[in-house]
Design a protein around this motif. Structure first.
Motif, PDB file in Angstrom:
ATOM      1  N   LEU B  44       0.835  -1.200   0.000  1.00  0.00           N
ATOM      2  CA  LEU B  44       0.000   0.000   0.000  1.00  0.00           C
ATOM      3  C   LEU B  44       0.869   1.248   0.000  1.00  0.00           C
ATOM      4  O   LEU B  44       2.003   1.221   0.474  1.00  0.00           O
ATOM      5  CB  LEU B  44      -0.879   0.015   1.250  1.00  0.00           C
ATOM      6  CG  LEU B  44      -1.969  -1.047   1.330  1.00  0.00           C
ATOM      7  CD1 LEU B  44      -2.626  -1.025   2.714  1.00  0.00           C
ATOM      8  CD2 LEU B  44      -3.021  -0.824   0.245  1.00  0.00           C
ATOM      9  N   MET B  47      -0.504   4.990   4.194  1.00  0.00           N
ATOM     10  CA  MET B  47      -1.872   5.072   4.723  1.00  0.00           C
ATOM     11  C   MET B  47      -2.004   4.182   5.951  1.00  0.00           C
ATOM     12  O   MET B  47      -1.204   3.274   6.156  1.00  0.00           O
ATOM     13  CB  MET B  47      -2.901   4.639   3.660  1.00  0.00           C
ATOM     14  CG  MET B  47      -2.817   3.180   3.273  1.00  0.00           C
ATOM     15  SD  MET B  47      -3.960   2.719   1.944  1.00  0.00           S
ATOM     16  CE  MET B  47      -5.555   2.969   2.724  1.00  0.00           C
ATOM     17  N   SER B  48      -3.014   4.466   6.749  1.00  0.00           N
ATOM     18  CA  SER B  48      -3.317   3.597   7.888  1.00  0.00           C
ATOM     19  C   SER B  48      -4.287   2.531   7.437  1.00  0.00           C
ATOM     20  O   SER B  48      -5.045   2.731   6.480  1.00  0.00           O
ATOM     21  CB  SER B  48      -3.975   4.392   9.011  1.00  0.00           C
ATOM     22  OG  SER B  48      -3.124   5.374   9.477  1.00  0.00           O
ATOM     23  N   ILE B  49      -4.278   1.418   8.146  1.00  0.00           N
ATOM     24  CA  ILE B  49      -5.284   0.382   7.886  1.00  0.00           C
ATOM     25  C   ILE B  49      -6.190   0.319   9.120  1.00  0.00           C
ATOM     26  O   ILE B  49      -5.748  -0.083  10.192  1.00  0.00           O
ATOM     27  CB  ILE B  49      -4.642  -0.992   7.632  1.00  0.00           C
ATOM     28  CG1 ILE B  49      -3.644  -0.900   6.479  1.00  0.00           C
ATOM     29  CG2 ILE B  49      -5.703  -2.035   7.336  1.00  0.00           C
ATOM     30  CD1 ILE B  49      -2.845  -2.171   6.243  1.00  0.00           C
ATOM     31  N   LEU B  87       0.202  -7.142   5.513  1.00  0.00           N
ATOM     32  CA  LEU B  87       0.694  -6.199   6.512  1.00  0.00           C
ATOM     33  C   LEU B  87       0.096  -6.587   7.862  1.00  0.00           C
ATOM     34  O   LEU B  87      -0.893  -7.324   7.924  1.00  0.00           O
ATOM     35  CB  LEU B  87       0.304  -4.766   6.111  1.00  0.00           C
ATOM     36  CG  LEU B  87       0.974  -4.312   4.807  1.00  0.00           C
ATOM     37  CD1 LEU B  87       0.232  -3.171   4.174  1.00  0.00           C
ATOM     38  CD2 LEU B  87       2.426  -3.940   5.065  1.00  0.00           C
ATOM     39  N   LEU B  88       0.703  -6.068   8.913  1.00  0.00           N
ATOM     40  CA  LEU B  88       0.327  -6.443  10.280  1.00  0.00           C
ATOM     41  C   LEU B  88      -1.187  -6.572  10.493  1.00  0.00           C
ATOM     42  O   LEU B  88      -1.679  -7.601  10.959  1.00  0.00           O
ATOM     43  CB  LEU B  88       0.903  -5.391  11.243  1.00  0.00           C
ATOM     44  CG  LEU B  88       0.377  -5.399  12.671  1.00  0.00           C
ATOM     45  CD1 LEU B  88       0.871  -6.639  13.407  1.00  0.00           C
ATOM     46  CD2 LEU B  88       0.814  -4.146  13.417  1.00  0.00           C
TER      47      LEU B  88
END
Lengths: 222, 458
Positions: B44, B47-49, B87-88
């Motif tokens: 990505l 940005m935040s998820i 991602l985490l």
């Protein structure tokens, strides 16, 4: 006395921790920064002189050699260990206020991110430059930075992140810090970070390497 | 170690596009079966998820898959692998990762049905256990979401199961910066090996249960970290080359536990594993400069079966979105290799020779990847009775070869680098054959607050 200061500086520059340490081979069996600092204090050498005439200049030289690609990190880490051995003897003088560091630097990798190699190098270099470093570790929440600032309100904060999805957490932390401590200076770094991003999130500085951070901090402390 | 001899003994047979044990996927990619395919990896943008951004997250992955497959189609691609390295947040909350696989798989299926373009998804959950220190490798609650993502993500269309697991990283992070080759050997050949056995039994079971392919597991957090640190002039290149060799004994455990390949990118130990076990491998080189710099841009392709870009953010470049752009770059690279393969053995070996010769003596990390050197080091990597002995033997062989190259004048390294060779040789020579003797030797020297022995079955 000046001879002792010189010898301690040489020990730190070459990473000679104590007499028992085998490194560097050419100094095998000789006393290291540990023994020599103890001896110097017993002989009345000023702790301020030890810090400012031996330890800090020696670490500056080490940083310079690293910048010029003359040594690798392991040598730098050994120098940091030698400095730490000396600092142990100076601890009481820091506590009594007789010797002062340049300032306090609170460092951490932002929450959601576990990368710490860059952070650790920064901590080592900054401590070597005469700052007190408080390393909060990795995956650090905003509250933890503020908790530490409560104890050291004049401290400078350093934030590290390596991922595009965690660098955004720097903004959250800076907002949280400035909400309580609007004057706090914040430095940021990490692979995806650049100057534009630093400006965007109101960080005071972005540096691409630890040496750059040391230079910036030293300007602050002048 | 299960392997006592090599599957590929002749360097001329260690070739791109051909593996003794090719792997055929659901939609018909025959990896290692005579041609090279592109493997696109992406991530990505900044940005935040979180719940608010999830629609945007899903949109990004749909855009990435559509853009990449459309470009592959326009370039007459014979097939593509799309690697989703989660991602985490996508692993911690498996439903997010599973939905991303769903979205991408729909696109893959759409292009397969409409245009016959074969593509597969390599599903690579990130190793959540890293988020606990000291890591609870066997008892962490974080294993549950990780395995849930493996299983449900596989059912959603993640056909090639892989991971970059982190067992032993608690020790290796510090050891890398100190150039402590004994501690690195302990991290990879003791802790890493033990954790790989634990993890890959489970991953293989999931692959069997879901009818998917157990791919592989590279030592990205160890040997690629070493390479990147060397590239940043933090540690010597000779040391990084040895870490790569040592990582082989750790990464091959996935194969011993039943992984069939394609071995993952983001770790150049794949060529040794191909020589030892004969499985197809993914490699990355010049086209992965979007993710990290490396000294192995051409030589890495010499024996690749998949050719990867490692990772690129979904951001706009002048030509288009970055993953689409990288799809094109990878396709042109594999088109050239496939053209050589089509033309026969002589052109194939000429192309391979050019790929090898253009890098081989520029860096010890490139040097060890030349097919003849891979075979020689691999022979040393299987001759011992334990993983520890094999790691030591492989690294000592690599030192011998680097010194021979220096003495012949073909490779030149500054004294700052060469000064490390006798020290590293000395340290390695002190490593005993048996794992238990080595553990006994190392434990007093290590900071045991950083790792939990029982989490490694010790």
């Amino acid at each position: 006395m000046s001879n002792l200061i010189e010898q301690i500086a040489i020990c730190v520059e070459n990473g000679k921790v104590n007499a028992a340490s085998p490194y560097p081979p050419q100094m095998k069996g000789q006393p290291g920064s540990d023994e020599l600092t103890k001896q110097a204090l017993e002989e009345g050498v000023s702790p301020n002189d030890l810090l400012n005439k031996a330890l800090v200049p020696a670490m500056e030289k080490v940083g310079q050699k690293f910048s010029e690609n003359k040594i690798f990190v392991p040598q730098m880490l050994l120098s940091a260990k030698a400095m730490a051995a000396s600092m142990q003897h100076l601890k009481p003088y820091f506590q009594s206020g007789e010797v002062k560091r340049k300032g306090t630097f609170i460092m951490g990798t932002v929450f959601g991110d576990l990368h710490d190699i860059g952070k650790n190098l920064c901590c080592m270099m900054i401590e070597g430059a005469g700052w007190e470093v408080i390393d909060l570790g990795v995956d650090v929440q905003p509250e933890k930075f503020v908790d530490e600032l409560d104890h050291h309100p004049d401290a400078v904060v350093g934030l590290s992140a390596l991922l595009t999805t965690t660098m955004v957490n720097m903004a959250t932390i800076i907002d949280f810090i400035r909400n309580k401590y609007p004057q706090t200076k914040v430095a940021i770094g990490g692979a995806p970070i650049n100057n534009d991003f630093a400006k965007q999130i109101n960080a005071d500085v972005y540096t691409k390497d630890p040496q750059g951070l040391v230079v910036w901090l030293d300007r602050l402390s002048v | 170690m299960k392997y006592k001899e090599l599957i590929i003994n002749d360097p001329t047979e260690l070739l791109f596009g051909n593996a003794p044990h090719p792997v055929t996927t659901r939609r018909g990619l025959e990896i290692g079966g005579g041609q090279v395919y592109a493997e696109l990896n992406f991530t990505l943008p900044m940005m935040s998820i979180n719940n608010d951004t999830l629609p945007d997250v899903y949109r990004h992955y749909k855009e990435i898959a559509e853009g990449a497959l459309q470009r592959a189609l326009e370039l007459h691609s014979k097939g593509v692998v799309l690697e989703l390295e989660t991602l985490l947040e996508m692993t911690k909350t498996p439903s997010i990762g599973i939905e991303v696989v769903n979205i991408m798989n729909e696109t893959c299926e759409d292009y397969y049905q409409k245009y016959g373009l074969k593509s597969e998804i390599r599903l690579t959950p990130n190793d959540l256990r890293e988020f606990e220190r000291p890591a609870k490798q066997r008892t962490s609650a974080l294993l549950e979401p990780m395995f849930e993502l493996f299983e449900k993500g596989a059912l959603a269309g993640g056909d090639l199961l892989s991971i970059e697991s982190t067992g032993g990283k608690e020790v290796s992070d510090g050891a890398l910066l100190m150039c402590d080759i004994k501690a690195i050997t302990f991290a990879l050949a003791v802790l890493g090996v033990r954790d790989m056995h634990f993890l890959w039994k489970k991953i293989k079971a999931i692959a069997d249960k879901t009818g998917k392919i157990a791919g592989g597991d590279t030592a990205c957090g160890f040997a690629n970290t070493a390479m990147v640190l060397a590239e940043q002039r933090m540690i010597p290149r000779v040391f990084a080359a040895l870490v790569r060799v040592i990582s082989v004994v750790r990464s091959i455990v996935a194969v011993e536990e039943g992984a069939t390949g394609p071995h993952k990118d983001c770790g150049y130990e794949g060529v040794f594993i191909k020589a030892i076990a004969g499985i197809p491998i993914s490699m990355e080189g010049k086209t992965a400069a979007c993710a990290h710099l490396s000294p192995v841009g051409n030589i890495a392709a010499a024996a690749a079966d998949l050719w990867s870009n490692e990772s690129v953010q979904n951001i706009k470049l002048l030509a288009g979105m970055a993953p689409t752009v990288y799809m094109e770059q990878l396709e042109y690279d594999v088109r050239l290799m496939n053209e050589a393969l089509k033309a026969g053995s002589v052109p194939t070996h000429i192309l391979q020779k050019l790929l090898v010769d253009s890098d081989i003596y520029t860096d010890p990390q490139a040097f060890i990847l030349a097919p003849e050197n891979v075979i020689r080091i691999s022979q040393a990597l299987v001759k011992g009775e334990s993983y520890v002995a094999n790691a030591r033997n492989g690294a000592l062989e690599a030192i011998d070869m680097i010194e021979e190259a220096l003495q012949s004048g073909k490779m030149k390294l500054p004294e700052l680098e060469t000064g490390y060779l006798p020290v590293l040789r000395d340290e390695l020579s002190g490593i005993p054959d048996s794992e238990s003797d080595f553990i006994e030797m190392m434990l007093p020297a290590l900071d045991q607050s950083k790792f939990i022995l029982s989490e490694y079955g010790l």
